[in-house]
Design an enzyme around this catalytic site. Structure first.
Site, PDB file in Angstrom:
ATOM      1  N   GLY A 163       0.819  -1.213   0.000  1.00 53.66           N
ATOM      2  CA  GLY A 163       0.000   0.000   0.000  1.00 53.66           C
ATOM      3  C   GLY A 163       0.849   1.256   0.000  1.00 53.66           C
ATOM      4  N   PHE A 198      -0.904   7.172   2.593  1.00 50.04           N
ATOM      5  CA  PHE A 198      -0.132   8.032   3.494  1.00 50.04           C
ATOM      6  C   PHE A 198       0.830   7.228   4.365  1.00 50.04           C
ATOM      7  CE2 PHE A 198      -3.757  11.094   2.939  1.00 50.04           C
ATOM      8  CZ  PHE A 198      -2.991  12.084   2.357  1.00 50.04           C
ATOM      9  N   GLU A 211     -18.449  17.934   3.376  1.00 47.10           N
ATOM     10  CA  GLU A 211     -17.739  18.610   2.293  1.00 47.10           C
ATOM     11  C   GLU A 211     -18.445  18.422   0.954  1.00 47.10           C
ATOM     12  OE1 GLU A 211     -13.400  18.605   4.521  1.00 47.10           O
ATOM     13  OE2 GLU A 211     -13.893  16.975   3.164  1.00 47.10           O
ATOM     14  N   ASP A 260      -5.280   3.090   8.651  1.00 49.30           N
ATOM     15  CA  ASP A 260      -6.684   2.716   8.874  1.00 49.30           C
ATOM     16  C   ASP A 260      -6.875   1.241   9.202  1.00 49.30           C
ATOM     17  OD1 ASP A 260      -7.012   5.307   8.069  1.00 49.30           O
ATOM     18  OD2 ASP A 260      -8.392   4.883   6.422  1.00 49.30           O
TER      19      ASP A 260
END
Lengths: 415, 415
Positions: free
Chosen positions: A7, A10, A167, A296
């Site tokens: 992955g 971030f 948003e 996560d």
């Protein structure tokens, strides 16, 4: 030592950079996309404020100066801890240490059929799909001969009122009320309904009550209908079904839940009740000292509960991995990771945002500028940051959105 | 008077703007996309220099100030001249005057199976598909265990050496030799082969021989193999078959032929041998004074032959339509269209281009700056022009290409 990182989000990207500085380390980073995605601005792509490439940078470009990092475009489907190998779609790779940072995906609480009706917002394809549906709805409304069809087409529903839902709702409202105001002949885009649905008692539940109320007031001033304590029972191609009624719509976006990447299940360890992998204070798998889990996907305990699935946790954990692997190589005790809470913010619209750091919280213009600054600062890669800044400056001055092109639907369901 | 315009390319969009200024005219413009595309820069999207939205502007945004223009997102499938109606996929629309400007599409000389193997470059989906294949080939080569497979993956073939083929070849070579130079660990992108194939005796056949030779020399200096007098007999998923041999490759782009939009056939008039609609000197259909045909779809005779299918012909014809419709309304003789040949240019690479205006022709840095200036000038919409300029300035200074993201393949075959 050979380190495999799964992955390039971030957590993975920052881990790669911090570990690559160590001596005698070889890194392979595996991702199914060739780009690193700045997820916090995905909603801008979904609402035509930014181009996909503005928030996606090639992983190779990010890491080209690290000669000990090899980038592999592939997808890992299984981890075999006994043999210390990962199985990808195409081959088998050995590791000495494995770092898993595959994040989370949209979760529909078992209603998998909702996925195509109400796309989430985890990947670029999700964002361009929502963009396509949003602008196509206005095009179809313009052509509609029937008033009830027109009304249905001009109703937009956002399910889930965390930062992403808020948003999206704000941006949808800006598009309807400002961006498209002059563009149609048969419909008035400003008559569209934008509805934000939240099962809980207030929007932005991770913020304090004052900020929730502030955001709700701001959204309502922009013409968004905010429905709290409202549970979605079903989603069809024509409507969102609530406990006490239904909303006729064909354009729905989902941000009500995510679930960790299914790769966690192949580790053969017990997961927490949300499907995350429990880790120790150095992000290590308790059952296997060769494996680390970040971002996560990890359940990292603190005295205030497990860390939330947000970008700053992933970034800080990734950056800290260099120290952990260094200790590992030196056969020293691994240092514990300490999360520095930098607070949270959510943007609502032009000069409208909420911000909360520790006990400080405020909304309005200053919060919006702070949001803008932080997002530009973190957006990786100078080119993108510069272009994004200019695009935003332009949108701000002109009330226009440039990326309003409708492209064909995606082929593969990523979720 | 109600005017329907089919197609919002260079011809249709300019026709709409020029006619909209007349009194008592209502216009409906129909396009199957919601954007106007600046086709001459499509090759930049295919090679990651620009984003799709940089060269595509929403038709509605272009025309929002013209209150007598209605924009319809739809596709015309049939024209009934007797009843003066056009049949779209969704409905039937009446016209007093009809302007057809649906352009051309890729043509494979009857080998329709080549379309998926060697995408052309007419639409945004074509461009993102070529971009996907180009960068995916390098990714797969990096993973390849077998040397012959690696060589095949790193061979890129462009078929057809008009401006598009030449521009693609130059950009492919720049990507392999400069942009990606440092990004891989197992392959050397600079060892890629970029091959440009032309059936005729020279590249850029619409230019003079000196410019053809100059462009060939420039391409070869950039590492492109230029094969002229070379006929493609077949295309497979693994190779391009030539009269005397084959080139093993999986990445092929087609720019060897286009054919007019099939809508022409529904007019029930005799077409020229290339499938275009013969028109009189005011772009009128000779058999029907209510119909006009513009751009690539029209065969417009001049003493030097029919006008070529290039942007400047389409733009000038579109702009002239206001005068013709004005005469039509005033029941006066329609003025004849005169094409002002502004010359032609093709870019090859950094500081390399060829330019030809009347008897003047030259290549090199000055031609490249001229090309840059003209393309920025014509690129519709200030925002795009400004952003494109900045992106180019950035690419120029850094040798980087930002839009290198690989997105999923398109679903629908547009050709």
């Amino acid at each position: 030592m050979k380190v495999i990182i799964i992955g390039a989000g971030f957590a993975g990207l920052n881990a790669a950079k911090s570990i690559a500085k160590l001596k005698d380390v070889k890194i392979q980073i595996i991702d199914r996309h060739n780009y690193h995605l700045f997820q916090p601005l995905l909603y801008q792509v979904a609402t035509a404020g930014l181009n996909p490439a503005d928030i996606a940078t090639p992983i190779r470009a990010q890491l080209s100066n690290y000669k000990n990092i090899e980038i592999i475009l592939d997808e890992v489907i299984h981890i075999n801890r006994d043999e210390k190998v990962v199985q990808t779609k195409e081959r088998t790779l050995n590791y000495d240490r494995l770092i898993i940072a595959t994040g989370a995906k949209n979760f529909y609480f078992g209603n998998t059929q909702w996925a195509t009706l109400a796309p989430g917002l985890k990947g670029l394809e999700d964002a361009t799909e929502i963009r396509r549906r949003l602008f196509l709805a206005f095009e179809n409304a313009e052509k509609a001969q029937d008033e009830s069809l027109r009304k249905k087409l001009m109703t937009f529903v956002l399910i889930g009122a965390g930062p992403t839902g808020v948003e999206l709702a704000g941006a949808f409202a800006e598009i309807a009320h400002q961006v498209l105001a002059k563009d149609f002949r048969h419909i008035k885009p400003e008559q569209s309904q934008v509805i934000l649905i939240e099962a809980g008692p207030r929007i932005l539940p991770s913020f304090n009550e004052k900020m929730s109320a502030r955001a709700k007031k701001d959204l309502e001033a922009m013409g968004v209908s905010v429905l709290t304590n409202t549970k979605v029972i079903d989603i069809t191609s024509d409507a969102v079904i609530l406990t006490d009624g239904k909303i006729e719509t064909q354009t729905i976006a989902w941000s009500a839940g995510v679930t960790p990447s299914p790769l966690a299940k192949t580790l053969g360890v017990e997961l927490d009740r949300r499907g995350r992998v429990p880790v120790d204070q150095s992000m290590g798998l308790k059952q296997d000292s060769n494996i680390f889990v970040l971002g996560d996907l990890a359940a990292f305990d603190t005295k205030d509960g497990t860390l939330p699935g947000v970008a700053s946790v992933a970034i800080q954990q990734g950056r800290f991995m260099g120290k952990i692997i260094k200790a590992d190589i030196d056969i020293k005790p691994k240092p514990p990771f300490k999360y520095l809470d930098k607070g949270q913010m959510a943007t609502i619209g032009r000069k409208k945002a909420v911000l909360q750091v520790g006990k400080i919280s405020f909304g309005g213009t200053l919060a919006w500028y702070a949001w803008l600054f932080v997002h530009l600062y973190y957006l990786i890669g100078f080119r993108n940051r510069f272009m994004v800044f200019l695009q935003w400056a332009w949108s701000y001055l002109t009330f226009k959105r440039g990326a309003r092109i409708i492209t064909p639907p995606r082929t593969s369901e990523d979720n």
